[in-house]
Design an enzyme around this catalytic site. Structure first.
Site, short mmCIF file in Angstrom:
data_model
loop_
_atom_site.label_atom_id
_atom_site.label_comp_id
_atom_site.label_asym_id
_atom_site.label_seq_id
_atom_site.Cartn_x
_atom_site.Cartn_y
_atom_site.Cartn_z
N ASP A 1 48.55 34.70 45.70
CA ASP A 1 46.98 35.33 45.12
C ASP A 1 47.17 34.42 43.06
OD1 ASP A 1 45.38 37.33 44.61
OD2 ASP A 1 46.54 38.50 43.99
N GLU B 1 45.41 44.53 52.35
CA GLU B 1 45.82 45.14 51.44
C GLU B 1 45.59 47.23 52.17
OE1 GLU B 1 44.85 43.80 47.79
OE2 GLU B 1 46.59 42.72 47.41
N GLU C 1 42.84 37.63 35.86
CA GLU C 1 43.71 38.34 36.69
C GLU C 1 45.61 38.21 36.35
OE1 GLU C 1 43.65 39.29 40.92
OE2 GLU C 1 45.68 40.71 40.49
C1 GCV Z 1 39.47 42.84 44.74
C2 GCV Z 1 44.70 40.97 44.13
C3 GCV Z 1 44.07 41.74 42.89
C4 GCV Z 1 43.28 42.88 43.86
C5 GCV Z 1 42.31 42.33 44.00
C6 GCV Z 1 42.72 41.11 46.09
C7 GCV Z 1 41.99 40.64 46.26
O1 GCV Z 1 45.61 41.98 45.31
O2 GCV Z 1 45.16 42.18 42.36
O3 GCV Z 1 42.96 44.17 43.04
O4 GCV Z 1 41.28 43.44 45.31
O5 GCV Z 1 44.61 40.69 45.31
O6 GCV Z 1 41.21 39.35 46.51
O7 GCV Z 1 41.55 41.41 47.55
#
Ligand code: GCV
Length: 697
Positions: free
Chosen positions: A342, A269, A370
């Protein structure tokens, strides 16, 4: 009544009122109790044993005046910090084992379980919270206020008395459920965390956490050598980079000799990583592992990797990591999210579990909600985690559950661990929603013993959090009718907890649908989200693939062939639309709208009924909770009641949004025995982009 008696009664009345008013959930499942006297005998002294003694003195509910002996001595049947409880007291190999035994003993006294002849050994060696806390005090995906560890402002690094008090409370809560590690900062790490001021603060935190047996870890940014070290590269094979990390690690261990190690999100990411320099994950992880090795530190290297290529996102972690099996040092452990995408409300397990046979691997769960309604929706997550831990990978034949492929019983892992992304913050009750405390609790309990059932954990948590021994709960001070409490409170509320995750799956994304949220906040529905210029794997359209023929992501050999990453017979089971479990059907198949489901309904009808069932379940939760009023203090009662009302409104929005949107493809009426939508699709498209999602409220 003489004066003394009168004033004593008044004092107690005022005292209970004060306590009642102060019931803001801060004591979580460690409610103050009217303890009896106990005589604690210990052969030695230590800060950890002193904590154990204090806990016994504050919370003893056994025979008044009993003597309890704490014995630290080697016992071969005990591994690490395990313990034995018997009539005389607690025996353990370590001081920490005694502390864990203490909490277990006190818990059993409250829940009514036997307190003698219990032997307990943790399932995982490291039971770790991951805090996604940023140095400025904000928390990524945090819904309970700002960070417990970091804050914004010019005095942000000064350690205050209230910091210390809070860290101590935090440590005590964690120790009470066996959590023994905390990663103090976000995996999207700032390089600043490795600079001297921050490290001093880590040391201060570590000093408070130490006697409770909690190790501290840091997330690091892979490009720190160039960002804060003045180097031209952060290439893990560059000798200056290697030296920089060695020096940095030495600096940390000089300050904090029992520091735990690093958690790393790299080449993921947009985060920098070894691949920026043409190196592999193993090159990156091993370089850090070598620097940490002399101090017994470990590297938890995340496998949450995917990039905007044409390859199905669900396949990418396996594609990158499976070929590296056996190439990692023995102080590296690969941290893998439970599902391949995720933390969705429901995912099949990640095929990496069991696939790495010569590399230590650990599950990463998400405690913070989340994707499950933040701290507004009531979601007890133990059933989701149990479903994952009990999934059979078939890697070493039938019975190779995820639990067994990660706890060292199937593969000879030197390191075993499990992580949970924390849901804590500065809110008085720590987790935003009172019931979200149950997930913190459940994570710790399952990390300690993954064989516990969801029901057992919910039962414990309810008894400890709302039960009769709590000083805060004045209803029981006088006379406690256990049967009434069980019938009117414990059983229905427990059932509500057990049903809560499935309710969310039903009204958000049933039958294997996933990631159809409105973007960024991941709170409200956004099945329509898919702007032409957006990265495709960040759109809902990519995940549900709805068209006039049907809905779902084809991951069989006619589609992305992600199923090839699963062992037989799972692979064939998933590939065949007839044998694929219906709760993940649309994860693996693009299914015609008129496909006949096991119930005899068409797929479209089945989808409609799931959404409707989800809404109805929340309405039932409201009834259960309203009836629970006599058994709960005002503050927590109204907080949960208000949130359930909002959850019910949100569930209707989810149902309307998804059914009205998918109906544009199915071209079929919503069955007429289902309540009609209350919203218009076009209005929902505008309003649900935002959080809070309270359309019309
Ligand atoms: C901490 C997802 C979440 C992100 C998170 C990422 C990860 O994309 O939306 O907020 O980042 O996972 O676990 O690294």
């Amino acid at each position: 009544m003489n004066h003394l008696k009168l004033s004593t009664s008044l004092f107690f009345l005022l005292f209970s009122l004060l306590i009642l008013n102060a019931q803001n959930g801060h004591n979580v499942w460690l409610q103050n109790k009217k303890a009896k006297t106990v005589n604690v005998v210990s052969s030695k002294e230590s800060p950890t044993l002193n904590i154990a003694k204090n806990e016994l003195n504050q919370g003893w509910l056994g025979t008044d005046g009993a003597t309890i002996t704490l014995t630290v001595k080697r016992n071969k049947s005990l591994k690490q910090d395990g313990f034995i409880l018997n009539e005389n007291g607690i025996t353990a190999n370590t001081d920490l084992g005694i502390l864990y035994g203490t909490f277990e003993l006190l818990r059993r006294q409250q829940t009514g379980e036997s307190t003698s002849n219990a032997l307990s050994i943790p399932s995982y060696d490291q039971r770790i919270l991951n805090h996604w806390d940023n140095p400025n005090g904000s928390i990524e995906r945090g819904y309970a206020g700002n960070s417990l560890f970091w804050r914004y402002g010019k005095d942000s690094l000064t350690v205050t008395d209230s910091d210390i008090k809070l860290w101590q409370e935090y440590a005590r809560i964690n120790a009470s459920v066996g959590i023994n590690g905390s990663v103090l900062n976000n995996v999207n790490a700032s390089p600043m965390i490795l600079t001297s001021g921050y490290l001093q603060r880590v040391k201060a935190i570590n000093d408070v956490l130490r006697p409770y047996g909690i190790k501290t870890f840091l997330s690091i940014k892979f490009s720190s050598p160039s960002l804060i070290g003045g180097l031209e590269t952060s290439d893990p094979l560059d000798k200056n980079v290697i030296k920089w990390w060695r020096d940095k690690v030495k600096e940390i261990y000089t300050l904090i000799p029992d520091f735990g190690g690093f958690l790393v999100k790299a080449s993921s990411e947009g985060q920098p990583g070894p691949q920026d320099y043409g190196r592999s994950h193993a090159d990156g992880a091993n370089m850090l592992a070598d620097a940490l090795k002399p101090y017994n530190g470990i590297v938890m290297w995340r496998a949450f990797v995917y990039s905007p290529t044409d390859e199905d996102r669900a396949k990418q972690a396996y594609t990158e990591f499976a070929p590296l099996d056996g190439e990692f040092r023995d102080n590296v452990i690969i941290q893998v999210k439970n599902g391949p995408i995720d933390f969705q409300p429901r995912e099949p397990f990640s095929p990496l579990f069991g696939a790495l046979k010569e590399t230590a691997i650990m599950p990463e769960l998400q405690i913070t909600q989340e994707y499950l309604g933040h701290s507004t929706h009531l979601a007890y997550l133990a059933p989701m985690w149990k479903e994952f831990l009990e999934s059979d990978t078939y890697q070493e034949g039938e019975g190779s559950t995820v639990a067994k492929t990660t706890d060292g019983s199937l593969f000879d892992q030197k390191l075993t661990a499990i992580a949970g992304v924390a849901n804590t913050g500065l809110d008085d009750n720590w987790t935003g929603h009172t019931f979200a405390q149950s997930n913190w609790y459940a994570f710790g309990r399952l990390a300690w013993n993954h064989e516990l059932t969801s029901e057992q954990i919910a039962d414990e948590w309810l008894k400890l959090t709302f039960g009769p021994f709590s000083l805060e709960n004045k209803n029981y001070d006088v006379d406690f009718d256990e049967q009434a409490w069980n019938t009117n409170f414990l059983n229905p509320v427990k059932q509500m907890m057990l049903d809560s995750r499935e309710a969310i799956v039903d009204y958000m994304m049933p039958l294997g649908l996933h990631h159809i949220f409105s973007p960024n906040a991941h709170y409200g529905p956004g099945p329509w989200y898919g702007p032409a210029r957006a990265r495709k794997d960040w759109t809902s359209l990519y995940y549900h693939q709805a068209d006039s023929l049907g809905i779902g992501f084809d991951r069989t050999p006619t589609g992305s062939n992600a199923t090839i990453q699963y062992e037989e017979p799972l692979r064939s089971q998933f590939n065949n639309i007839e044998t694929c479990p219906e709760d993940v059907l649309l994860w693996f198949h693009h299914v015609p709208w008129d496909y006949k489901m096991k119930s005899g309904k068409t797929l479209w009808e089945e989808l409609c009924y799931h959404y409707d069932t989800g809404v109805h379940k929340v309405r039932t939760f409201q009834t259960i909770w309203d009836k629970a009023k006599p058994y709960v203090d005002h503050e927590r009662f109204y907080e949960v009641q208000t949130k359930l009302r909002r959850q019910a409104r949100n569930a209707i929005v989810w149902k309307d949004a998804c059914l009205l949107y998918f109906q544009e493809f199915s071209n079929t009426p919503i069955p007429y025995d289902i309540e009609r939508p209350l919203h218009n699709l076009e209005d929902l498209k505008i309003s649900t982009m935002k959080r809070p999602l309270d359309y019309n409220n």
